[in-house]
Scaffold this active site. Sequence first.
Site, mmCIF file in Angstrom:
data_model
loop_
_atom_site.group_PDB
_atom_site.id
_atom_site.type_symbol
_atom_site.label_atom_id
_atom_site.label_comp_id
_atom_site.label_asym_id
_atom_site.label_seq_id
_atom_site.Cartn_x
_atom_site.Cartn_y
_atom_site.Cartn_z
ATOM 1 N N HIS A 23 -11.118 -7.039 3.976
ATOM 2 C CA HIS A 23 -11.191 -8.028 5.059
ATOM 3 C C HIS A 23 -12.655 -7.413 5.085
ATOM 4 O O HIS A 23 -13.344 -7.514 6.247
ATOM 5 C CB HIS A 23 -10.145 -6.814 6.222
ATOM 6 C CG HIS A 23 -10.144 -6.047 6.445
ATOM 7 N ND1 HIS A 23 -11.243 -5.010 6.285
ATOM 8 C CD2 HIS A 23 -9.157 -4.973 6.615
ATOM 9 C CE1 HIS A 23 -10.783 -4.178 6.744
ATOM 10 N NE2 HIS A 23 -9.703 -3.352 6.927
ATOM 11 N N HIS A 77 1.545 3.617 10.251
ATOM 12 C CA HIS A 77 0.525 2.585 10.116
ATOM 13 C C HIS A 77 0.770 1.529 10.176
ATOM 14 O O HIS A 77 1.567 0.802 9.244
ATOM 15 C CB HIS A 77 -0.812 2.762 9.534
ATOM 16 C CG HIS A 77 -2.019 2.287 9.656
ATOM 17 N ND1 HIS A 77 -2.054 2.059 11.214
ATOM 18 C CD2 HIS A 77 -2.610 1.886 8.810
ATOM 19 C CE1 HIS A 77 -3.238 1.527 11.068
ATOM 20 N NE2 HIS A 77 -4.112 1.618 9.460
ATOM 21 N N GLU A 79 -1.079 -1.515 10.276
ATOM 22 C CA GLU A 79 -2.165 -2.616 9.427
ATOM 23 C C GLU A 79 -1.065 -3.206 7.881
ATOM 24 O O GLU A 79 -0.563 -2.306 7.336
ATOM 25 C CB GLU A 79 -3.736 -2.045 8.662
ATOM 26 C CG GLU A 79 -4.210 -3.204 8.710
ATOM 27 C CD GLU A 79 -5.711 -2.941 8.371
ATOM 28 O OE1 GLU A 79 -5.530 -1.516 8.994
ATOM 29 O OE2 GLU A 79 -6.159 -3.157 8.611
ATOM 30 N N ASP A 81 -1.483 -3.721 4.829
ATOM 31 C CA ASP A 81 -2.210 -3.002 3.466
ATOM 32 C C ASP A 81 -0.637 -1.940 2.420
ATOM 33 O O ASP A 81 -0.633 -1.246 2.006
ATOM 34 C CB ASP A 81 -3.693 -3.234 3.613
ATOM 35 C CG ASP A 81 -4.060 -2.205 4.001
ATOM 36 O OD1 ASP A 81 -3.706 -1.954 5.575
ATOM 37 O OD2 ASP A 81 -5.072 -0.747 4.071
ATOM 38 N N HIS A 143 -6.567 5.145 11.774
ATOM 39 C CA HIS A 143 -8.215 5.024 12.469
ATOM 40 C C HIS A 143 -7.329 3.387 13.582
ATOM 41 O O HIS A 143 -8.721 3.179 14.238
ATOM 42 C CB HIS A 143 -8.631 3.777 11.864
ATOM 43 C CG HIS A 143 -8.142 3.185 11.012
ATOM 44 N ND1 HIS A 143 -8.891 1.683 10.635
ATOM 45 C CD2 HIS A 143 -7.162 2.733 10.391
ATOM 46 C CE1 HIS A 143 -8.132 0.431 9.793
ATOM 47 N NE2 HIS A 143 -7.146 1.072 9.189
ATOM 48 N N ASP A 162 -4.255 6.693 5.881
ATOM 49 C CA ASP A 162 -5.767 5.640 6.138
ATOM 50 C C ASP A 162 -6.716 7.410 5.558
ATOM 51 O O ASP A 162 -7.930 7.070 5.056
ATOM 52 C CB ASP A 162 -6.401 4.606 6.927
ATOM 53 C CG ASP A 162 -5.906 3.381 6.477
ATOM 54 O OD1 ASP A 162 -5.749 3.486 5.091
ATOM 55 O OD2 ASP A 162 -6.201 3.109 7.101
ATOM 56 N N TYR A 190 -15.522 4.406 2.493
ATOM 57 C CA TYR A 190 -14.581 4.451 2.933
ATOM 58 C C TYR A 190 -15.056 4.775 4.536
ATOM 59 O O TYR A 190 -14.044 3.848 5.428
ATOM 60 C CB TYR A 190 -13.127 4.731 2.049
ATOM 61 C CG TYR A 190 -11.968 4.525 2.969
ATOM 62 C CD1 TYR A 190 -11.242 3.550 2.446
ATOM 63 C CD2 TYR A 190 -11.544 5.168 3.923
ATOM 64 C CE1 TYR A 190 -9.920 3.472 3.013
ATOM 65 C CE2 TYR A 190 -9.902 5.072 4.679
ATOM 66 C CZ TYR A 190 -9.196 3.918 4.068
ATOM 67 O OH TYR A 190 -8.300 4.278 4.700
ATOM 68 N N HIS A 221 -4.447 5.682 -0.045
ATOM 69 C CA HIS A 221 -5.504 4.617 -0.786
ATOM 70 C C HIS A 221 -6.624 5.251 -1.528
ATOM 71 O O HIS A 221 -6.644 6.451 -0.906
ATOM 72 C CB HIS A 221 -6.615 3.949 0.251
ATOM 73 C CG HIS A 221 -6.451 2.932 0.849
ATOM 74 N ND1 HIS A 221 -5.462 1.857 0.391
ATOM 75 C CD2 HIS A 221 -6.578 2.757 2.706
ATOM 76 C CE1 HIS A 221 -5.539 0.792 1.689
ATOM 77 N NE2 HIS A 221 -5.686 1.607 2.691
HETATM 78 FE FE1 FEO Z 1 -5.698 0.661 8.370
HETATM 79 FE FE2 FEO Z 1 -4.852 1.580 4.601
HETATM 80 O O1 FEO Z 1 -5.243 0.496 6.779
#
Ligand code: FEO
Length: 366
Positions: A23, A77, A79, A81, A143, A162, A190, A221
């Site tokens: 993104h 989370h 989001e 991903d 986040h 994250d 990151y 990640h």
């Molecule tokens: Fe906030 Fe890795 O997504």
Amino acid sequence: MKVELKKGIYWVGAIDWTIRDFHGYSTHKGSTYNAYLIVGEKVALVDTVKAPFFEEMMGRISEIMPPERIDYLIANHVEMDHSGSLPLFKKALPKVEVLCSPRAKGELSLHYGDAIPFKVVKTGDILDLGGKTLTFVEIPMVHWPDSMATYVKEDKTLLPNDAFGQHIASAERFDDELGWDAIRPEAAKYYANIVMPYGPQVLKALEALRDIEIEVIGPSHGVIWRKHIPEIVATYEKWAKGETEKRALVVYDTMWGSTEKMAQAINRGVMEEGVSTKLYRLRVSDNSDIVQELLESRGLVLGSPTLNNGLFPSVAEFSCYIKGLRPKGRLAAVFGSYGWGKGAATKALTTDLQAAGMEVMEELQV
Ligand code: FEO
């Protein structure tokens, strides 16, 4: 390959070797989407993966056990991903109960519709799998508002989504296999690009986790921490407090070379003062790489020519990005050139950097 963090806790995520733009944030080294399978008498999956990687995740789960044995999905989370495979997962395994934080419930329903029932868990709630006791800790704004960590008591294993992540695709799954020196810059990039605006919330989350014994941290990640936990926790605290080094960045763009001459002169001046500095021309640089440097630099000198009574577009983009990331406490100066009338670029930069929480010491235009 089976990757076991602790007995009965497996990494079952996916490796995205070729992603170079997450993104808008450059991921020169790819990334991973980490999901974790926790096997007690009952079985829980913590997070899923980005939708195109669903089959890869299911393949990894199948190497350990039939996916039909999964009882719970914990969505740490919202989001995409991490939640992107949720609809496919629920379609394949409709009996699995999905647990999430109170904020996540509404957001997941908005993303995926009301057909999926979500069970809300709050900080301190416990899920007993039989031999594996999971405790949930909400970590809002680390986040996103919905962010949550899952802790496995018996194994002293923290899965904070994250937080503590890095965009690294690698065959190595653990920090001791890749090494601190290789991981730290990616953890910094990151943090700088994803987490930097939320320093106070990070400090609050670190406080909430302070009394918990941690032997493994499995972020969502990159590699899993099991050797350098004290280092990454201390480094997060430093970043969250906005502690910086005596370093400067000179960042600019130029139309006909005037602003560039100023940038070069300023950069030489900083060097002559014995201060470490780096020079970036925006049209040939990457915003997220510059922000990585800004994370630990005390000074930013930002320059733009005046174009159509405003900022040069590449500088406007960078300035807008910085405003959102709020690198508070850094010192700033702005500079620029103009052809006629009164140059507007430096005033616009001053306004943006002050809005970002920076102290603008000097405004120079010719
Ligand atoms: Fe906030 Fe890795 O997504």
